[in-house]
Scaffold this motif. Structure first.
Motif, PDB file in Angstrom:
ATOM      1  N   ALA A 174      -4.047  11.572  -5.539  1.00  0.00           N
ATOM      2  CA  ALA A 174      -3.665  12.194  -4.264  1.00  0.00           C
ATOM      3  C   ALA A 174      -4.605  13.329  -3.896  1.00  0.00           C
ATOM      4  O   ALA A 174      -4.851  13.586  -2.711  1.00  0.00           O
ATOM      5  CB  ALA A 174      -2.225  12.706  -4.351  1.00  0.00           C
ATOM      6  N   ASP A 177      -1.169   9.592 -10.395  1.00  0.00           N
ATOM      7  CA  ASP A 177      -0.968   9.616  -8.939  1.00  0.00           C
ATOM      8  C   ASP A 177      -1.290  10.984  -8.362  1.00  0.00           C
ATOM      9  O   ASP A 177      -1.849  11.091  -7.255  1.00  0.00           O
ATOM     10  CB  ASP A 177       0.475   9.233  -8.602  1.00  0.00           C
ATOM     11  N   ALA A 204      -0.461   4.236  -7.097  1.00  0.00           N
ATOM     12  CA  ALA A 204      -1.596   4.299  -6.164  1.00  0.00           C
ATOM     13  C   ALA A 204      -2.196   2.928  -5.902  1.00  0.00           C
ATOM     14  O   ALA A 204      -2.114   2.012  -6.722  1.00  0.00           O
ATOM     15  CB  ALA A 204      -2.665   5.241  -6.728  1.00  0.00           C
ATOM     16  N   ASP A 205      -2.823   2.801  -4.748  1.00  0.00           N
ATOM     17  CA  ASP A 205      -3.568   1.583  -4.428  1.00  0.00           C
ATOM     18  C   ASP A 205      -4.709   1.395  -5.423  1.00  0.00           C
ATOM     19  O   ASP A 205      -5.315   2.369  -5.897  1.00  0.00           O
ATOM     20  CB  ASP A 205      -4.152   1.662  -3.014  1.00  0.00           C
ATOM     21  N   HIS A 242       0.840  -1.200   0.000  1.00  0.00           N
ATOM     22  CA  HIS A 242       0.000   0.000   0.000  1.00  0.00           C
ATOM     23  C   HIS A 242       0.873   1.247   0.000  1.00  0.00           C
ATOM     24  O   HIS A 242       1.898   1.317   0.691  1.00  0.00           O
ATOM     25  CB  HIS A 242      -0.939  -0.003   1.206  1.00  0.00           C
ATOM     26  N   THR A 243       0.466   2.216  -0.793  1.00  0.00           N
ATOM     27  CA  THR A 243       1.211   3.462  -0.934  1.00  0.00           C
ATOM     28  C   THR A 243       0.315   4.626  -0.551  1.00  0.00           C
ATOM     29  O   THR A 243      -0.781   4.774  -1.103  1.00  0.00           O
ATOM     30  CB  THR A 243       1.688   3.651  -2.387  1.00  0.00           C
ATOM     31  N   GLU A 244       0.757   5.410   0.391  1.00  0.00           N
ATOM     32  CA  GLU A 244       0.002   6.593   0.791  1.00  0.00           C
ATOM     33  C   GLU A 244       0.499   7.780  -0.035  1.00  0.00           C
ATOM     34  O   GLU A 244       1.635   8.236   0.124  1.00  0.00           O
ATOM     35  CB  GLU A 244       0.186   6.865   2.290  1.00  0.00           C
ATOM     36  N   THR A 271       0.529  11.628  -1.125  1.00  0.00           N
ATOM     37  CA  THR A 271       0.318  12.910  -0.466  1.00  0.00           C
ATOM     38  C   THR A 271       0.245  14.013  -1.509  1.00  0.00           C
ATOM     39  O   THR A 271       1.134  14.135  -2.361  1.00  0.00           O
ATOM     40  CB  THR A 271       1.467  13.219   0.520  1.00  0.00           C
TER      41      THR A 271
END
Length: 516
Positions: free
Chosen positions: A305, A301, A386-387, A105-107, A109
């Motif tokens: 975000a 992305d 991204a997820d 998982h990638t958060e 921002t």
């Protein structure tokens, strides 16, 4: 691939540590010594076109060949360092991929500072369009010619009297009858027609039928989630009195609609999260996974975000790279839905006497792509990091924000038709060989993978992403440019395909099932 710093590039690009091949950044001739960063030079043994692959070390017959850090096929003969690696010595291997489900998982921002906005058309149901079209949606192929006759009266300068309207488009297709109404094919077509009739880029819709078809006009309108402020008309040729009478009635109806639509909406500021971006590619080449696709992934992305929606598609063209998507799923069941669709596609291809490796196309291979595994690994780069939030059926409304996937064929017009039916308000389309694709009512921004294409076919390309391979821009820099262009186009800036009035004939719903 790690973004390449601006400046001169080596003759070969190494895309991941441990790869067995490098990608030529220019045409190579036999006898010259070339190297990729961090790899010992090799002597080129064959003429190698730019974008094609060169072996960095010996590979025995039957051993895997890696690019992007992943297996792209098996050597069909012994390969020596410096050999051109392509269809003559590299073959497809379905192999085994570890399908981890929802493990990475990638958060993302959003950058600090003011949130981006675009100038869109806000509809009464809360959705925001990027264009203001009148669409003539046909329920059946029998009404296609009549629809085109009506729309042709409004081509060119004919809509100049209504400056707030982007045009009148006939959306015709080759089906609508001879189908079992409850069959998957009929339901897919109906979902597509309803998606266009209710699209936020459509301010007015005429649903035109013959009158005796299986998918009737009332079915299209009755089940569509059309905004209450959309102007809606319906016509059937049989009830109106034939083609000539229907053309007269249709032209009169469209003129009345234009009067009603013009001035009803004006562009207003909308948050970037209101955008739904469709991601697609066509005419891919060896640079697609190096330049335009990863740069588009940066823009995707960025949108995600900020809370927007970005949709990857073309299921047969993620085969071989699906394991990179399943591990990014937000939940295991989302990943499993993607795997289920790939299982369906493999059975579908087998039933038709082929395999998913029938793709790449001859043009893809001329551009340096050898197997579907290699093509897919480059194609998924359009989806960034991204997820994966959801997996949708073809033309299903995309109501989940974030990075999503839609099950579509790889054929460009069919794929983008599904994405637009699902709600995409802007499309980004990468091409290396030179696709002339466009779409309506959602505009398509075309991204060229190499600068030679941009020089040769610049009227058909919006952004030259080949500057990355030329060493004069980075992936992130071009990604930022793509994101800025998405906002500009969403605010009304025309694309190259819009300048050429391309997009009406590219409405091609996916046809499935038995026709009786």
């Amino acid at each position: 691939m790690t973004p390449v710093a601006a400046g001169s590039l080596p003759a070969l690009l190494l895309l991941a540590a441990g790869d067995g091949v490098g990608v030529a950044t220019r045409d190579l001739v036999p006898g010259e010594a070339v190297a990729a960063d961090g790899v010992e030079p090799v002597g080129v043994r064959d003429a190698v076109p730019r974008g094609h692959k060169v072996a960095l070390h010996d590979v025995a017959a039957g051993e895997p060949v890696r690019k992007y850090g992943q297996v792209i096929g098996l050597a069909t003969t012994a390969v020596r360092a410096g050999d051109h690696v392509h269809v003559h010595n590299l073959g497809f291997d379905p192999g085994h991929r570890d399908h981890e489900l929802a493990t990475v998982h990638t958060e993302l921002t959003a950058p600090a500072g003011p949130r981006p906005t675009f100038r869109g058309y806000r509809r009464a149901n809360g959705r925001v369009g990027t264009r203001n079209y009148v669409a003539i949606v046909t329920s059946v192929n029998c009404s296609a010619t009549t629809a085109r006759m009506i729309a042709d009266r409004f081509r060119g300068f004919a809509t100049d009297a209504w400056p707030d309207v982007d045009g009148v488009v006939a959306l015709t297709h080759g089906s609508g009858c001879g189908l079992v109404p409850t069959s998957p094919g009929a339901q897919t077509l109906l979902r597509t027609l309803r998606g266009y009739a209710s699209h936020p880029n459509v301010a007015g819709v005429v649903v035109l039928g013959l009158g005796c078809e299986m998918l009737a006009v009332d079915q299209v309108v009755g089940g569509a989630d059309i905004s209450p402020d959309t102007v809606v008309r319906t016509l059937t040729i049989q009830e109106t009195g034939g083609i000539r009478a229907t053309v007269r009635a249709g032209v009169a109806a469209v003129r009345e609609m234009l009067d009603e639509i013009d001035g009803r909406w004006s562009r207003e500021d909308a948050d970037v999260s209101e955008l739904v971006l469709g991601l697609n590619c066509g005419g891919s080449d060896g640079y697609s996974g190096i330049t335009a696709n990863p740069a588009l992934g940066v823009a995707s992305d960025r949108l995600v975000a900020y809370g927007g929606t970005s949709a990857l598609a073309e299921t047969p063209e993620v085969f071989g790279a699906e394991h990179l998507l399943t591990r990014r799923a937000v939940r295991p069941e989302v990943a499993q839905r993607l795997l289920d669709r790939l299982d369906w596609w493999q059975e579908y291809a087998t039933a038709g006497g082929g395999t998913l490796d029938n793709n790449p196309s001859p043009g893809n291979k001329d551009g340096g792509l050898t197997t579907i595994l290699e093509k897919s690994l480059g194609a998924v780069a359009k989806g960034g990091r991204a997820d994966l939030a959801a997996v949708h059926e073809y033309a299903e409304p995309m109501t989940t924000p974030g990075f999503v996937f839609m099950d579509t064929p790889g054929y460009d017009p069919v794929s983008v038709t599904g994405l637009i039916a699902g709600g995409a308000t802007v499309v980004c389309f990468t091409t290396g060989r030179g696709s002339v694709f466009g779409s309506k009512p959602a505009p398509t921004i075309k991204l060229g993978t190499n600068s030679e294409l941009y020089r040769r076919q610049g009227d058909d390309v919006d952004i030259d992403c080949g500057r990355i391979a030329d060493g004069i821009a980075t992936v992130d820099e071009v990604g930022d440019e793509i994101f800025a262009r998405i906002l500009a186009v969403a605010s009304g800036e025309p694309t190259t395909s819009e300048d050429l009035d391309v997009g009406g004939e590219e409405f091609v719903p996916w046809q499935l099932g038995t026709v009786t």
